[in-house]
Motif scaffolding. Structure first.
Motif, PDB file in Angstrom:
ATOM      1  N   ILE A  76       0.837  -1.207   0.000  1.00 33.62           N
ATOM      2  CA  ILE A  76       0.000   0.000   0.000  1.00 33.62           C
ATOM      3  C   ILE A  76       0.869   1.254   0.000  1.00 33.62           C
ATOM      4  O   ILE A  76       0.591   2.219  -0.711  1.00 33.62           O
ATOM      5  CB  ILE A  76      -0.979  -0.018   1.196  1.00 33.62           C
ATOM      6  N   ASP A  77       1.952   1.232   0.792  1.00 29.86           N
ATOM      7  CA  ASP A  77       2.868   2.376   0.821  1.00 29.86           C
ATOM      8  C   ASP A  77       3.492   2.632  -0.542  1.00 29.86           C
ATOM      9  O   ASP A  77       3.652   3.789  -0.956  1.00 29.86           O
ATOM     10  CB  ASP A  77       3.970   2.166   1.858  1.00 29.86           C
ATOM     11  N   SER A  78       3.863   1.573  -1.240  1.00 32.06           N
ATOM     12  CA  SER A  78       4.441   1.747  -2.574  1.00 32.06           C
ATOM     13  C   SER A  78       3.444   2.419  -3.515  1.00 32.06           C
ATOM     14  O   SER A  78       3.803   3.348  -4.250  1.00 32.06           O
ATOM     15  CB  SER A  78       4.880   0.407  -3.151  1.00 32.06           C
ATOM     16  N   ALA A  79       2.210   1.978  -3.473  1.00 26.40           N
ATOM     17  CA  ALA A  79       1.182   2.577  -4.327  1.00 26.40           C
ATOM     18  C   ALA A  79       0.900   4.017  -3.906  1.00 26.40           C
ATOM     19  O   ALA A  79       0.794   4.916  -4.754  1.00 26.40           O
ATOM     20  CB  ALA A  79      -0.099   1.754  -4.273  1.00 26.40           C
ATOM     21  N   ALA A  80       0.810   4.270  -2.604  1.00 27.62           N
ATOM     22  CA  ALA A  80       0.478   5.606  -2.091  1.00 27.62           C
ATOM     23  C   ALA A  80       1.580   6.622  -2.353  1.00 27.62           C
ATOM     24  O   ALA A  80       1.309   7.826  -2.427  1.00 27.62           O
ATOM     25  CB  ALA A  80       0.190   5.536  -0.595  1.00 27.62           C
ATOM     26  N   THR A  81       2.814   6.169  -2.488  1.00 24.94           N
ATOM     27  CA  THR A  81       3.929   7.092  -2.740  1.00 24.94           C
ATOM     28  C   THR A  81       4.285   7.188  -4.220  1.00 24.94           C
ATOM     29  O   THR A  81       5.373   7.645  -4.568  1.00 24.94           O
ATOM     30  CB  THR A  81       5.175   6.678  -1.920  1.00 24.94           C
ATOM     31  N   GLY A  82       3.359   6.763  -5.068  1.00 17.10           N
ATOM     32  CA  GLY A  82       3.551   6.947  -6.503  1.00 17.10           C
ATOM     33  C   GLY A  82       4.299   5.835  -7.213  1.00 17.10           C
ATOM     34  O   GLY A  82       4.838   6.049  -8.303  1.00 17.10           O
ATOM     35  N   HIS A  83       4.322   4.656  -6.627  1.00 10.81           N
ATOM     36  CA  HIS A  83       4.999   3.515  -7.261  1.00 10.81           C
ATOM     37  C   HIS A  83       4.030   2.344  -7.433  1.00 10.81           C
ATOM     38  O   HIS A  83       4.240   1.275  -6.873  1.00 10.81           O
ATOM     39  CB  HIS A  83       6.202   3.075  -6.420  1.00 10.81           C
ATOM     40  N   PRO A  84       2.978   2.528  -8.210  1.00  6.43           N
ATOM     41  CA  PRO A  84       1.981   1.457  -8.343  1.00  6.43           C
ATOM     42  C   PRO A  84       2.534   0.179  -8.978  1.00  6.43           C
ATOM     43  O   PRO A  84       2.106  -0.911  -8.624  1.00  6.43           O
ATOM     44  CB  PRO A  84       0.883   2.077  -9.209  1.00  6.43           C
ATOM     45  N   ARG A  85       3.483   0.313  -9.880  1.00  8.48           N
ATOM     46  CA  ARG A  85       4.057  -0.891 -10.502  1.00  8.48           C
ATOM     47  C   ARG A  85       4.836  -1.710  -9.477  1.00  8.48           C
ATOM     48  O   ARG A  85       4.751  -2.935  -9.464  1.00  8.48           O
ATOM     49  CB  ARG A  85       4.950  -0.512 -11.679  1.00  8.48           C
ATOM     50  N   ILE A  86       5.597  -1.029  -8.639  1.00 10.02           N
ATOM     51  CA  ILE A  86       6.320  -1.729  -7.576  1.00 10.02           C
ATOM     52  C   ILE A  86       5.326  -2.404  -6.645  1.00 10.02           C
ATOM     53  O   ILE A  86       5.526  -3.549  -6.235  1.00 10.02           O
ATOM     54  CB  ILE A  86       7.247  -0.768  -6.795  1.00 10.02           C
ATOM     55  N   ALA A  87       4.238  -1.717  -6.329  1.00  6.99           N
ATOM     56  CA  ALA A  87       3.228  -2.276  -5.427  1.00  6.99           C
ATOM     57  C   ALA A  87       2.636  -3.565  -5.986  1.00  6.99           C
ATOM     58  O   ALA A  87       2.525  -4.570  -5.277  1.00  6.99           O
ATOM     59  CB  ALA A  87       2.121  -1.253  -5.173  1.00  6.99           C
ATOM     60  N   VAL A  88       2.271  -3.545  -7.252  1.00  6.61           N
ATOM     61  CA  VAL A  88       1.672  -4.732  -7.874  1.00  6.61           C
ATOM     62  C   VAL A  88       2.696  -5.852  -7.999  1.00  6.61           C
ATOM     63  O   VAL A  88       2.408  -7.011  -7.665  1.00  6.61           O
ATOM     64  CB  VAL A  88       1.058  -4.379  -9.255  1.00  6.61           C
ATOM     65  N   LEU A  89       3.901  -5.509  -8.450  1.00  7.16           N
ATOM     66  CA  LEU A  89       4.958  -6.509  -8.558  1.00  7.16           C
ATOM     67  C   LEU A  89       5.249  -7.131  -7.205  1.00  7.16           C
ATOM     68  O   LEU A  89       5.355  -8.357  -7.069  1.00  7.16           O
ATOM     69  CB  LEU A  89       6.228  -5.873  -9.129  1.00  7.16           C
ATOM     70  N   TYR A  90       5.350  -6.297  -6.193  1.00  3.39           N
ATOM     71  CA  TYR A  90       5.633  -6.765  -4.837  1.00  3.39           C
ATOM     72  C   TYR A  90       4.500  -7.645  -4.305  1.00  3.39           C
ATOM     73  O   TYR A  90       4.744  -8.722  -3.763  1.00  3.39           O
ATOM     74  CB  TYR A  90       5.857  -5.559  -3.926  1.00  3.39           C
ATOM     75  N   ALA A  91       3.262  -7.199  -4.480  1.00  2.00           N
ATOM     76  CA  ALA A  91       2.110  -7.950  -3.963  1.00  2.00           C
ATOM     77  C   ALA A  91       1.985  -9.312  -4.634  1.00  2.00           C
ATOM     78  O   ALA A  91       1.852 -10.341  -3.957  1.00  2.00           O
ATOM     79  CB  ALA A  91       0.830  -7.137  -4.143  1.00  2.00           C
ATOM     80  N   LEU A  92       2.043  -9.340  -5.944  1.00  2.00           N
ATOM     81  CA  LEU A  92       1.899 -10.607  -6.668  1.00  2.00           C
ATOM     82  C   LEU A  92       3.158 -11.467  -6.549  1.00  2.00           C
ATOM     83  O   LEU A  92       3.066 -12.687  -6.389  1.00  2.00           O
ATOM     84  CB  LEU A  92       1.574 -10.338  -8.137  1.00  2.00           C
ATOM     85  N   GLY A  93       4.316 -10.825  -6.624  1.00  2.00           N
ATOM     86  CA  GLY A  93       5.568 -11.560  -6.541  1.00  2.00           C
ATOM     87  C   GLY A  93       5.768 -12.234  -5.194  1.00  2.00           C
ATOM     88  O   GLY A  93       6.271 -13.361  -5.118  1.00  2.00           O
ATOM     89  N   THR A  94       5.362 -11.565  -4.121  1.00  2.00           N
ATOM     90  CA  THR A  94       5.501 -12.153  -2.788  1.00  2.00           C
ATOM     91  C   THR A  94       4.647 -13.407  -2.651  1.00  2.00           C
ATOM     92  O   THR A  94       5.110 -14.430  -2.137  1.00  2.00           O
ATOM     93  CB  THR A  94       5.129 -11.131  -1.692  1.00  2.00           C
TER      94      THR A  94
END
Length: 151
Positions: free
Chosen positions: A104-122
């Motif tokens: 959520i922090d990644s998405a909220a700080t303007g990094h939605p791709r990192i957020a999705v990659l992190y969420a699905l990758g984990t």
């Protein structure tokens, strides 16, 4: 008190299960300390890729795979093995809540791709890790048991 099957242990009152609760508490403290040390070793700023949390979850899943293979494949594992290592140590070491906050922090700080990659990758890496811990450990246990049974 003698070892009891899980169903009998579950029916005992909390006062009768003090050893199980103590095993979980001590294991949880140790696992949480290990997770904290990993977060110190691999720090990240808010919104950055949370490598330490990913490592905790993936390594914890690998180890839970190994543990479950040992518990289900070994003859008569100690009744405190799963509460101490599985619920306690690995429960304290892995962290689904921090994983969600990191995404959520990644998405909220303007990094939605990192957020999705992190969420699905984990999730994907954690599932694969359980299998990578479980399958080889089962194979090793079967090989060891077969070797003992040979004349």
């Amino acid at each position: 008190m003698a070892d009891h099957p899980p169903a009998v242990t579950a029916r005992r009152s909390p006062a009768e299960r003090w050893d199980v609760l103590l095993a979980i508490a001590v294991g949880g403290a140790l696992g949480s300390l290990a997770r904290y040390q990993l977060s110190v070793a691999f720090p990240h700023a808010r919104g950055e890729f949370a490598l330490s949390t990913l490592l905790c979850n993936v390594v914890g899943c690998l180890l839970i795979g190994v543990l479950m293979a040992v518990i289900t494949g070994a003859p008569g594992p100690h009744r405190l093995l799963r509460p101490f290592l599985g619920v306690g140590v690995l429960g304290g070491f892995t962290t689904f809540s921090t994983y969600v906050v990191d995404a959520i922090d990644s998405a909220a700080t303007g990094h939605p791709r990192i957020a999705v990659l992190y969420a699905l990758g984990t999730v994907a890496a954690s599932l694969v890790s359980v299998l990578l811990g479980l399958a080889p450990t089962r194979a090793l246990l079967e090989r060891a048991n077969t070797g003992r049974q040979a004349p």
